[in-house]
Motif scaffolding. Sequence first.
Motif, PDB file in Angstrom:
ATOM      1  N   TRP A 161       0.735  -1.258   0.069  1.00  0.00           N
ATOM      2  CA  TRP A 161      -0.022  -0.056  -0.044  1.00  0.00           C
ATOM      3  C   TRP A 161       0.955   1.287  -0.094  1.00  0.00           C
ATOM      4  N   THR A 162       1.970   1.295   0.670  1.00  0.00           N
ATOM      5  CA  THR A 162       2.889   2.322   0.663  1.00  0.00           C
ATOM      6  C   THR A 162       3.572   2.800  -0.613  1.00  0.00           C
ATOM      7  N   ARG A 163       3.949   1.485  -1.555  1.00  0.00           N
ATOM      8  CA  ARG A 163       4.525   1.857  -2.729  1.00  0.00           C
ATOM      9  C   ARG A 163       3.401   2.126  -3.637  1.00  0.00           C
ATOM     10  N   ALA A 164       2.346   1.720  -3.438  1.00  0.00           N
ATOM     11  CA  ALA A 164       1.174   2.145  -4.482  1.00  0.00           C
ATOM     12  C   ALA A 164       0.861   3.641  -4.185  1.00  0.00           C
ATOM     13  N   LEU A 165       0.885   4.206  -2.852  1.00  0.00           N
ATOM     14  CA  LEU A 165       0.798   5.662  -2.533  1.00  0.00           C
ATOM     15  C   LEU A 165       1.686   6.186  -3.031  1.00  0.00           C
ATOM     16  N   ARG A 166       3.190   5.786  -2.928  1.00  0.00           N
ATOM     17  CA  ARG A 166       4.331   6.804  -3.430  1.00  0.00           C
ATOM     18  C   ARG A 166       4.203   6.866  -4.928  1.00  0.00           C
ATOM     19  N   GLY A 167       3.852   5.830  -5.675  1.00  0.00           N
ATOM     20  CA  GLY A 167       3.386   5.736  -7.088  1.00  0.00           C
ATOM     21  C   GLY A 167       2.471   6.854  -7.292  1.00  0.00           C
ATOM     22  N   LEU A 168       1.428   6.864  -6.760  1.00  0.00           N
ATOM     23  CA  LEU A 168       0.216   7.959  -6.779  1.00  0.00           C
ATOM     24  C   LEU A 168       0.949   9.446  -6.685  1.00  0.00           C
ATOM     25  N   ILE A 169       1.610   9.689  -5.580  1.00  0.00           N
ATOM     26  CA  ILE A 169       2.434  10.853  -5.425  1.00  0.00           C
ATOM     27  C   ILE A 169       3.148  11.394  -6.715  1.00  0.00           C
ATOM     28  N   GLN A 170       3.901  10.098  -6.888  1.00  0.00           N
ATOM     29  CA  GLN A 170       4.774  10.678  -8.017  1.00  0.00           C
ATOM     30  C   GLN A 170       4.022  10.811  -9.691  1.00  0.00           C
ATOM     31  N   SER A 171       3.086  10.524  -9.640  1.00  0.00           N
ATOM     32  CA  SER A 171       2.224  10.726 -10.890  1.00  0.00           C
ATOM     33  C   SER A 171       1.887  12.188 -10.913  1.00  0.00           C
TER      34      SER A 171
ATOM     35  N   ALA B 271       0.696  22.466  -0.305  1.00  0.00           N
ATOM     36  CA  ALA B 271       1.267  23.440  -1.123  1.00  0.00           C
ATOM     37  C   ALA B 271       1.886  22.666  -2.454  1.00  0.00           C
ATOM     38  N   LEU B 272       2.484  21.691  -2.508  1.00  0.00           N
ATOM     39  CA  LEU B 272       3.104  21.137  -3.521  1.00  0.00           C
ATOM     40  C   LEU B 272       2.222  20.676  -4.725  1.00  0.00           C
ATOM     41  N   PHE B 273       0.967  20.585  -4.275  1.00  0.00           N
ATOM     42  CA  PHE B 273      -0.001  19.821  -5.381  1.00  0.00           C
ATOM     43  C   PHE B 273      -0.788  21.197  -5.954  1.00  0.00           C
TER      44      PHE B 273
ATOM     45  N   PRO C  38       8.932  12.073 -10.371  1.00  0.00           N
ATOM     46  CA  PRO C  38       9.601  10.830  -9.759  1.00  0.00           C
ATOM     47  C   PRO C  38      10.455  11.144  -8.693  1.00  0.00           C
ATOM     48  N   VAL C  39      11.024  12.120  -8.615  1.00  0.00           N
ATOM     49  CA  VAL C  39      11.889  12.596  -7.539  1.00  0.00           C
ATOM     50  C   VAL C  39      11.023  12.962  -6.294  1.00  0.00           C
ATOM     51  N   ARG C  40      11.609  12.611  -5.080  1.00  0.00           N
ATOM     52  CA  ARG C  40      10.959  12.976  -3.745  1.00  0.00           C
ATOM     53  C   ARG C  40      11.178  14.377  -3.500  1.00  0.00           C
ATOM     54  N   ARG C  41      10.032  15.076  -3.417  1.00  0.00           N
ATOM     55  CA  ARG C  41      10.232  16.731  -2.982  1.00  0.00           C
ATOM     56  C   ARG C  41      10.700  16.879  -1.571  1.00  0.00           C
ATOM     57  N   ALA C  42      11.164  18.170  -1.373  1.00  0.00           N
ATOM     58  CA  ALA C  42      11.572  18.688  -0.256  1.00  0.00           C
ATOM     59  C   ALA C  42      10.891  19.848   0.120  1.00  0.00           C
ATOM     60  N   GLY C  43       9.579  19.644   0.265  1.00  0.00           N
ATOM     61  CA  GLY C  43       8.861  21.168   0.257  1.00  0.00           C
ATOM     62  C   GLY C  43       8.863  21.886  -1.185  1.00  0.00           C
TER      63      GLY C  43
ATOM     64  N   HIS D 240      -1.439  12.673   7.952  1.00  0.00           N
ATOM     65  CA  HIS D 240      -0.056  12.414   7.816  1.00  0.00           C
ATOM     66  C   HIS D 240       0.725  13.126   6.703  1.00  0.00           C
ATOM     67  N   LEU D 241       0.079  12.911   5.488  1.00  0.00           N
ATOM     68  CA  LEU D 241       0.818  13.412   4.382  1.00  0.00           C
ATOM     69  C   LEU D 241       0.747  14.638   4.178  1.00  0.00           C
ATOM     70  N   ALA D 242      -0.204  15.438   4.694  1.00  0.00           N
ATOM     71  CA  ALA D 242      -0.310  16.939   4.718  1.00  0.00           C
ATOM     72  C   ALA D 242       0.671  17.643   5.685  1.00  0.00           C
ATOM     73  N   THR D 243       1.528  16.802   6.579  1.00  0.00           N
ATOM     74  CA  THR D 243       2.611  17.470   7.477  1.00  0.00           C
ATOM     75  C   THR D 243       3.982  17.022   6.700  1.00  0.00           C
ATOM     76  N   THR D 244       4.293  16.532   5.496  1.00  0.00           N
ATOM     77  CA  THR D 244       5.219  15.832   5.148  1.00  0.00           C
ATOM     78  C   THR D 244       5.870  16.985   4.065  1.00  0.00           C
ATOM     79  N   SER D 245       7.121  16.783   3.922  1.00  0.00           N
ATOM     80  CA  SER D 245       7.898  17.599   2.966  1.00  0.00           C
ATOM     81  C   SER D 245       7.719  17.197   1.601  1.00  0.00           C
ATOM     82  N   TYR D 246       7.452  15.894   1.506  1.00  0.00           N
ATOM     83  CA  TYR D 246       7.009  15.250   0.096  1.00  0.00           C
ATOM     84  C   TYR D 246       5.861  15.186  -0.475  1.00  0.00           C
ATOM     85  N   ALA D 247       4.661  15.507   0.407  1.00  0.00           N
ATOM     86  CA  ALA D 247       3.378  15.382  -0.125  1.00  0.00           C
ATOM     87  C   ALA D 247       2.513  16.581   0.633  1.00  0.00           C
ATOM     88  N   GLY D 248       2.934  17.747   0.927  1.00  0.00           N
ATOM     89  CA  GLY D 248       2.140  18.558   1.658  1.00  0.00           C
ATOM     90  C   GLY D 248       1.254  19.403   0.543  1.00  0.00           C
TER      91      GLY D 248
END
Length: 280
Positions: free
Chosen positions: A164-174, A236-238, A178-183, A226-234
Motif C-alpha cells: 500500500w505504501t508503494r502504491a501510494l508513493r506511485g500516486l504521489i509521483q504521478s 502546497a506542492l499540489f 519521480p523525484v522526492r520533493r523537499a517542500g 499525515h501526508l499533509a505534514t510531510t515535505s514530500y506530499a504537503g
Amino acid sequence: MTQDHHVAPPPSPPDRFGAAHAYARHRPGVPREVAGFLAAALAPVPRPVLLDLGTGTGQVPLAMLESMSPAHVSVVDTSGERTRAALGALLPELGASRVTGFTGRAEDFGPVAPDRRPHLITCCRAFHWMDRPAVLAMADRVAAPRAVFVVMGDGSLWTHGADWTRALRGLIQSYLGPVRRAGTTGVYAEPSRSFDEDLAASAFGRVSVHEFPVTRVWTPEGVLGHLATTSYAGPALFGDRHAAFEEDARRLLGTHAALGPLTEESVFTVRLARRPGDLA
C-alpha cells in the motif's frame, strides 16, 4: 513552572512541514520503550536538563515526561508556530519543571542560563535536514559534562516497502514527478555521509546503536492527515490539484484497506552518542 520563547536572527528558513495542529495530530510519537530507554541512560542525573532539536510539536519531551522529571526542557524548531505548539503541549505536563522555546536554526541555540546546560540532547526525524557538523559543534559547546546526544527516527511512508505504501508513493509521483520533493523549495537529496560518520567526526564519537521494532496500523484518513505534514506530499506542492490528489489517494487507500489493515512495520533506531572521555 515557567515558559520563555526566544527567536533567533536571522529569519528562519522556509517551512516544509505544514500547520502545527496537523503536525501534532498526525505525526507518530516516540515509542514508550524508547522514552524509557533514554530515561534509563540518564539515571545517574536526578533532575536532568533536556534539549530537543527540531522539536515539531514537542513529541520527544512529552514522551520523556512519562519516564522522568526534568529540571528544565528546551525545545528548538525553525517554525515559531510549532515552537509555540510544543510549549502549549508541555506546560500542563511539566509540574515543577521549567520550559524554554527557541525559534531558529538548531546550530544557533544557546542556553539562556548556566543551569540549563543540557544532559540529554535529542534530534528525532530531523537530523538529515540540519547542518549536522554545526549542530554537533553547538551541542559540544552547550552540553553538560557526560551529556548524551541522541539521533533517532524510523523512516517514512515514502521509503516503506509495503504494497500500500508503494502504491501510494506511485500516486504521489504521478502528480509531482519521480523525484522526492523537499517542500516547495526543491527536491530531497540524501546526506553526503551517514549519521554514524557525522557522529564519529564530532566530539560525540562514542556511539551505540539500539533498535526498537514498531508496528503501526493506519486509517486512510490518518494517512491523508499525515501526508499533509510531510515535505514530500504537503498540500502546497499540489497547488490547485490537491483536492484531486486526496480523492485519488482516499480511493487507493480504501481499496487496500478493504484487503487488510494498512500496516507499517518499522524499526525505530536510536543512536546514543557520548564524548569519548566521558564515563557511561
